[in-house]
Design an enzyme around this catalytic site. Structure first.
Site, short mmCIF file in Angstrom:
data_model
loop_
_atom_site.label_atom_id
_atom_site.label_comp_id
_atom_site.label_asym_id
_atom_site.label_seq_id
_atom_site.Cartn_x
_atom_site.Cartn_y
_atom_site.Cartn_z
N TRP A 1 42.48 17.74 57.31
CA TRP A 1 41.01 17.19 57.89
C TRP A 1 40.44 18.35 58.57
CZ3 TRP A 1 39.12 13.70 54.79
CH2 TRP A 1 39.76 12.91 54.36
N ASP B 1 37.51 15.51 66.22
CA ASP B 1 37.96 14.38 65.24
C ASP B 1 38.87 13.72 65.77
OD1 ASP B 1 38.09 12.98 63.19
OD2 ASP B 1 38.42 14.42 61.73
N LYS C 1 40.73 3.32 60.53
CA LYS C 1 42.12 3.64 60.85
C LYS C 1 42.54 2.79 62.21
CE LYS C 1 41.95 7.48 58.28
NZ LYS C 1 41.26 8.50 57.98
C1 LIG Z 1 40.52 9.40 57.49
C2 LIG Z 1 39.89 10.79 58.27
C3 LIG Z 1 38.81 11.47 57.91
C4 LIG Z 1 37.83 10.97 56.78
O1 LIG Z 1 37.32 10.00 56.78
P1 LIG Z 1 36.09 9.41 56.00
O2 LIG Z 1 35.57 8.11 56.81
O3 LIG Z 1 36.81 8.68 54.66
O4 LIG Z 1 35.04 10.48 55.72
C5 LIG Z 1 38.35 12.47 58.70
N1 LIG Z 1 39.13 12.84 59.47
C6 LIG Z 1 40.42 12.32 59.86
C7 LIG Z 1 41.21 12.85 61.00
C8 LIG Z 1 40.92 11.29 59.41
O5 LIG Z 1 42.14 10.59 59.40
#
Ligand SMILES: *Cc1c(COP(=O)(O)O)cnc(C)c1O
Length: 345
Positions: A90, A160, A184
């Site tokens: 990511w 993030d 998540k």
């Molecule tokens: C799932 C995830 C994303 C992507 O999320 P979207 O909402 O599908 O764009 C980005 N960063 C991390 C760490 C993730 O687990």
């Protein structure tokens, strides 16, 4: 998974929400009913994460990946340097997107060693001239998680936290901005939490930044520059209520460690499974593992699915298996997985 009590509440609320004769899906986002949901949701986020008064909480559309663009667009001037730590899938994607809007520098890239560890921060090639330093707290695909917030970086930290938000207490004051998508640990997909220090709102977004991606404008409009995903906001508010009832983030952290340790201990003691991640940065949320005999993998996944153990296939980028153990997963879910792993083959 979502907490079963939240699923049950959604079912009873669905057609007749708060005895209004309406569904939450039918009310206007401008009406008093939804306004109350929004205020409740923001208050819960502020309480749970102990968000300081000089930080704003935004709930934005478009998922985490829209923020991969939104962050450089809002926080970096054109051609300004931005620092990115690449510790997995990511953060690599975030850097690739930011490269389109700013002078991107990769300060560390763990792909050279298959993202099985995280180099110490004093080895990162950061600049105090950068607009910010970006990292990913938990690399969902690779199963790697920072054990603490990086120390000694002179610029604003941007983080993030999509896959480990609300799974442990966090000192928000250490960040310029942190963000997380909802699918998540927060509930269903649809909204992205952005927590930003107020002074950063004064940085002018690039002139081509879409209005719904401008942090300053969204703050002014209370995250309703366009119609919010009302249903997802409501479900997330129920999930936060559930977390508070469980004892908050310290309780979530204790559970996360209990779940993950059970599984790591089993894998480490087994001669059939392995996890090659540096134990110092093993994720509490996403446990990746492989069968030493890779030819058994397809059978493992098929039989696990039949046994009701779903979605254990690793991300295509790394292969193998991955057990995602988000907040709502009970310890008994991990015990069932271990029983299955033990009996397999
Ligand atoms: C799932 C995830 C994303 C992507 O999320 P979207 O909402 O599908 O764009 C980005 N960063 C991390 C760490 C993730 O687990």
């Amino acid at each position: 998974m979502l907490p079963p009590s939240v699923m049950a509440r959604l079912q009873t609320d669905f057609g007749d929400w708060c005895h209004s004769g309406l569904s939450i899906m039918e009310v206007s986002h401008r009406g008093p009913e939804f306004r109350a949901v929004a205020a409740d949701l923001l208050a819960r986020f502020r309480r749970l994460l102990q968000v300081p008064a000089n930080y704003e909480i935004l709930l934005l559309p478009g998922g985490a990946q829209l923020q991969f663009a939104g962050i450089p667009m809002n926080l970096a001037g054109q051609g300004e340097r931005v620092d990115y730590a690449i510790t997995g899938h990511w953060s690599r994607l975030a850097a690739k997107e930011a490269q389109r809007y700013a002078d991107l520098r990769v300060v560390v890239d763990m792909h050279d060693t298959h993202c099985r560890g995280i180099a110490p921060v004093d080895a990162w090639d950061c600049s105090d001239q950068a607009a910010y330093c970006y990292y990913t707290d938990n690399e969902t695909v690779n199963g790697v998680e920072f054990s603490s917030i990086p120390e000694g970086i002179a610029t604003d930290l941007v983080c993030d936290m999509s896959s480990n938000i609300l799974s442990r207490p966090v000192d928000v004051s250490r960040f310029g901005l942190l963000f997380a998508c909802s699918q998540k640990n927060l509930g269903p997909a649809g909204l992205t939490l952005v927590i930003i220090r107020q002074d950063l709102l004064a940085r002018a977004p690039s002139p081509f930044t879409p209005s719904i991606m401008s942090y300053a404008l969204q703050q002014e409009k209370e995250s309703m520059k366009n119609t919010p995903v009302t249903f997802a906001w409501y479900v997330v508010s129920l999930v936060l209520e559930w977390i508070e009832a469980q004892g908050g983030l310290a309780a979530m952290d204790a559970l996360a460690k209990q779940r993950a340790n059970l599984l790591y201990d089993y894998i480490d003691s087994s001669d059939r499974y392995e996890n090659l991640i540096d134990p110092a940065v093993r994720s509490r949320m996403n446990v990746v593992f492989t069968l030493k005999d890779a030819s058994q993998q397809a059978a493992f996944l098929r039989e696990a699915d039949t046994a009701g153990l779903k979605f254990l296939k690793g991300h295509v980028a790394v292969g193998g298996m991955r057990a995602s153990l988000y907040n709502a997963m009970p310890v008994s879910g991990v015990e069932r997985l271990i029983d299955f792993m033990d009996a397999f083959g």
